[in-house]
Scaffold this motif. Structure first.
Motif, PDB file in Angstrom:
ATOM      1  N   VAL A  98     -11.359   1.585  -5.196  1.00 42.22           N
ATOM      2  CA  VAL A  98     -10.154   2.411  -5.235  1.00 42.22           C
ATOM      3  C   VAL A  98     -10.383   3.779  -4.598  1.00 42.22           C
ATOM      4  O   VAL A  98     -11.491   4.324  -4.594  1.00 42.22           O
ATOM      5  N   ASP A 124      -5.402   9.156  -5.670  1.00 44.48           N
ATOM      6  CA  ASP A 124      -4.452  10.197  -5.280  1.00 44.48           C
ATOM      7  C   ASP A 124      -4.545  11.279  -6.359  1.00 44.48           C
ATOM      8  O   ASP A 124      -4.127  11.058  -7.491  1.00 44.48           O
ATOM      9  N   ASP A 128      -1.852   4.917 -12.511  1.00 41.35           N
ATOM     10  CA  ASP A 128      -0.845   5.021 -11.454  1.00 41.35           C
ATOM     11  C   ASP A 128      -1.255   5.978 -10.341  1.00 41.35           C
ATOM     12  O   ASP A 128      -0.506   6.172  -9.381  1.00 41.35           O
ATOM     13  N   GLN A 129      -2.445   6.571 -10.423  1.00 40.99           N
ATOM     14  CA  GLN A 129      -2.961   7.412  -9.346  1.00 40.99           C
ATOM     15  C   GLN A 129      -3.899   6.642  -8.412  1.00 40.99           C
ATOM     16  O   GLN A 129      -4.394   7.198  -7.434  1.00 40.99           O
ATOM     17  N   ILE A 182      -5.185   3.883  -5.630  1.00 43.05           N
ATOM     18  CA  ILE A 182      -4.771   3.194  -4.413  1.00 43.05           C
ATOM     19  C   ILE A 182      -5.882   2.210  -4.066  1.00 43.05           C
ATOM     20  O   ILE A 182      -7.056   2.587  -4.011  1.00 43.05           O
ATOM     21  N   SER A 183      -5.505   0.961  -3.856  1.00 37.73           N
ATOM     22  CA  SER A 183      -6.500  -0.053  -3.533  1.00 37.73           C
ATOM     23  C   SER A 183      -7.185   0.276  -2.216  1.00 37.73           C
ATOM     24  O   SER A 183      -6.533   0.623  -1.225  1.00 37.73           O
ATOM     25  N   ARG A 205       2.584   9.865  -1.631  1.00 35.27           N
ATOM     26  CA  ARG A 205       1.741   8.667  -1.685  1.00 35.27           C
ATOM     27  C   ARG A 205       1.829   7.865  -0.386  1.00 35.27           C
ATOM     28  O   ARG A 205       0.818   7.345   0.097  1.00 35.27           O
ATOM     29  N   GLU A 206       3.029   7.787   0.188  1.00 37.79           N
ATOM     30  CA  GLU A 206       3.163   7.011   1.425  1.00 37.79           C
ATOM     31  C   GLU A 206       2.372   7.622   2.575  1.00 37.79           C
ATOM     32  O   GLU A 206       1.942   6.911   3.494  1.00 37.79           O
ATOM     33  N   HIS A 216      -1.085   6.127   2.241  1.00 35.79           N
ATOM     34  CA  HIS A 216      -1.117   4.742   2.717  1.00 35.79           C
ATOM     35  C   HIS A 216      -1.136   4.697   4.245  1.00 35.79           C
ATOM     36  O   HIS A 216      -1.846   3.876   4.843  1.00 35.79           O
TER      37      HIS A 216
END
Length: 339
Positions: free
Chosen positions: A86, A89, A116-117, A119-120, A291-292, A295
Motif C-alpha cells: 500500500v 494518502d 480509507d487512506q 491506496i493499493s 485522491r484522484e 491515482h
C-alpha cells in the motif's frame, strides 16, 4: 518497535530515537502497516519547529509520506488484508490535517492508518517511489495538471515553462510533467551540480540564481515580454514567493500563467498589478491534492513516464541526519528513510 519521536517543538536535536516504543494495535476502521519507506518533506520541518494555528499533540512520530505492507487489520476495513502492498494518502480530509502532524506518521517501524487512506500499490511500483509521491508529487500534479490545465501529451511543443525551486521534490515533478507536455523547460537552482541533474531529468536550460539575475537570464532565453505579444515565458511555476514574485510576473508573455502552491521565501511580496491586467496574466493557486491526483501519478509511474529521483537514503536511526540534509537543502529530489 523502533521510532523517532518528538516531545516538544524545537530544533533537530529534539528528535529522539526510541527502541522500545509501543507498537500500535489495529482498531475499528484502521490497519497497521509495516513501513517500508518514508520520505521527508519541508512540512516535516515545519511540524518539528511548530506552525502558528496548528496544534500538534505531543509526543508524536513525524513522517507524512509512507508506503509499506499491511501487517494487521482491524474490524470494518473493507477488503484490505495482511500482506497487501500500500501507499498512504496522508491527508485526513474530514479534519484537514496530516498523518505525521496530528496523528503518528511513518518515522517508525509500524504505523496505524485509517483504512480509507490506503491506496493499493502495484507490484511494479517500488515502496520508495510510492513514498515520494503524495505530498510533493501530488502537490505538483494538482498545480500543473488539475489546476494549471497542462496536458501530458506533447501538445505544448513551442511553449516555454520556467520552474523555480526545481531541484526539490515538488520541482523535480514539475520538470518531468512539463517535459511530458512537450514544452521547452527552463529551471533555476542554486548550484551547477543541481542544474546538471535537472538537465538529465529533462530540463533544456538551467539558471544558477546565485550567480545571475534569473529575470535577465529568462529574458535572454525567451525574450522580454511585449504588450503586442512577443517574448516572455508561457508558464512559470513559483512556490517561493518573496523576492522572486515580481520578477516572475515581469517574465510572463501576454496571456501567460503563473502557478503557485506555496511561499517558502515569503508570503507577502510587493506586486505591481499593472502587469497583471496589462499583459492579461493568469495567477492560479493550488492547495494540496485529491485522491484522484495520486491515482494519476501512480499510473504515470507504472507507465515509466514519471520517476521520482531519490538522492539520499537513511536508516531510521539516522533520521536526524536526514532532517539536517533537508534543512540545508543538500538533496536533489527526495530523501528517504528506510525503517
Amino acid at each position: 518497535m523502533k521510532a523517532q519521536v518528538i516531545r516538544s517543538h524545537g530544533t533537530i536535536d529534539q528528535i529522539t530515537y526510541e527502541e522500545n516504543w509501543p507498537t500500535p494495535e489495529p482498531e475499528d476502521g484502521h490497519v497497521v502497516i509495516r513501513v517500508k519507506a518514508c520520505s521527508l518533506n519541508y512540512h516535516d520541518l515545519f511540524t518539528l519547529k511548530g506552525m502558528p494555528g496548528i496544534k500538534v499533540p505531543m509526543p508524536i512520530i513525524m513522517g507524512i509520506d509512507m508506503a509499506g505492507i499491511v501487517a494487521a487489520v482491524g474490524p470494518n476495513c473493507g477488503a484490505w488484508k495482511e500482506g497487501d502492498r500500500v501507499m498512504v494518502d496522508p491527508l485526513l480530509r474530514e479534519r484537514y490535517s496530516l498523518l505525521g502532524e496530528t496523528l503518528d506518521g511513518g518515522l517508525a517501524e509500524f504505523c496505524k492508518v485509517p483504512a480509507d487512506q490506503l491506496i493499493s500499490l502495484p507490484e511494479n511500483v517500488g515502496f520508495e517511489q510510492a513514498a515520494a509521491l503524495p505530498v510533493a508529487y501530488g502537490t505538483a500534479y494538482r498545480m500543473m495538471v488539475t489546476r494549471g490545465g497542462m496536458r501530458l501529451d506533447g501538445s505544448a511543443a513551442g511553449e516555454k515553462v520556467f520552474i523555480l525551486g526545481a531541484s526539490g521534490g515538488v520541482g523535480t515533478c514539475c520538470v518531468q510533467l512539463a517535459k511530458l507536455s512537450g514544452a521547452e523547460v527552463i529551471v533555476a537552482a542554486s548550484s551547477q551540480e543541481k542544474l546538471e541533474s535537472l538537465k538529465a531529468l529533462g530540463a533544456d536550460h538551467g539558471i544558477n540564481y546565485r550567480d545571475e539575475d534569473f529575470m535577465k537570464a529568462l529574458h535572454g532565453i525567451a525574450g522580454k515580454p511585449r504588450i503586442w505579444g512577443e517574448g516572455g515565458v508561457d508558464t512559470i511555476v513559483n512556490f517561493t514567493g518573496g523576492d522572486t514574485w515580481v520578477p516572475s510576473i515581469k517574465s510572463l508573455r501576454k496571456g501567460g500563467s503563473l502557478l503557485t502552491c506555496g511561499a517558502t521565501a515569503g508570503f507577502d511580496p510587493k506586486t505591481d498589478m499593472r502587469y497583471i491586467w496589462t499583459f492579461e496574466l493568469n495567477i492560479i493557486g493550488s492547495n494540496g491534492w485529491l485522491r484522484e491526483d495520486l491515482h494519476s501519478l501512480l499510473e504515470l509511474v507504472q507507465q515509466g513516464q514519471l520517476n521520482p529521483p531519490v538522492d539520499m537514503r537513511f536508516a531510521l536511526a539516522d533520521a536526524p541526519k536526514a532532517f539536517q540534509a533537508l534543512e540545508d537543502r543538500q538533496a536533489f529530489g527526495k530523501l528517504i528513510i528506510v525503517p
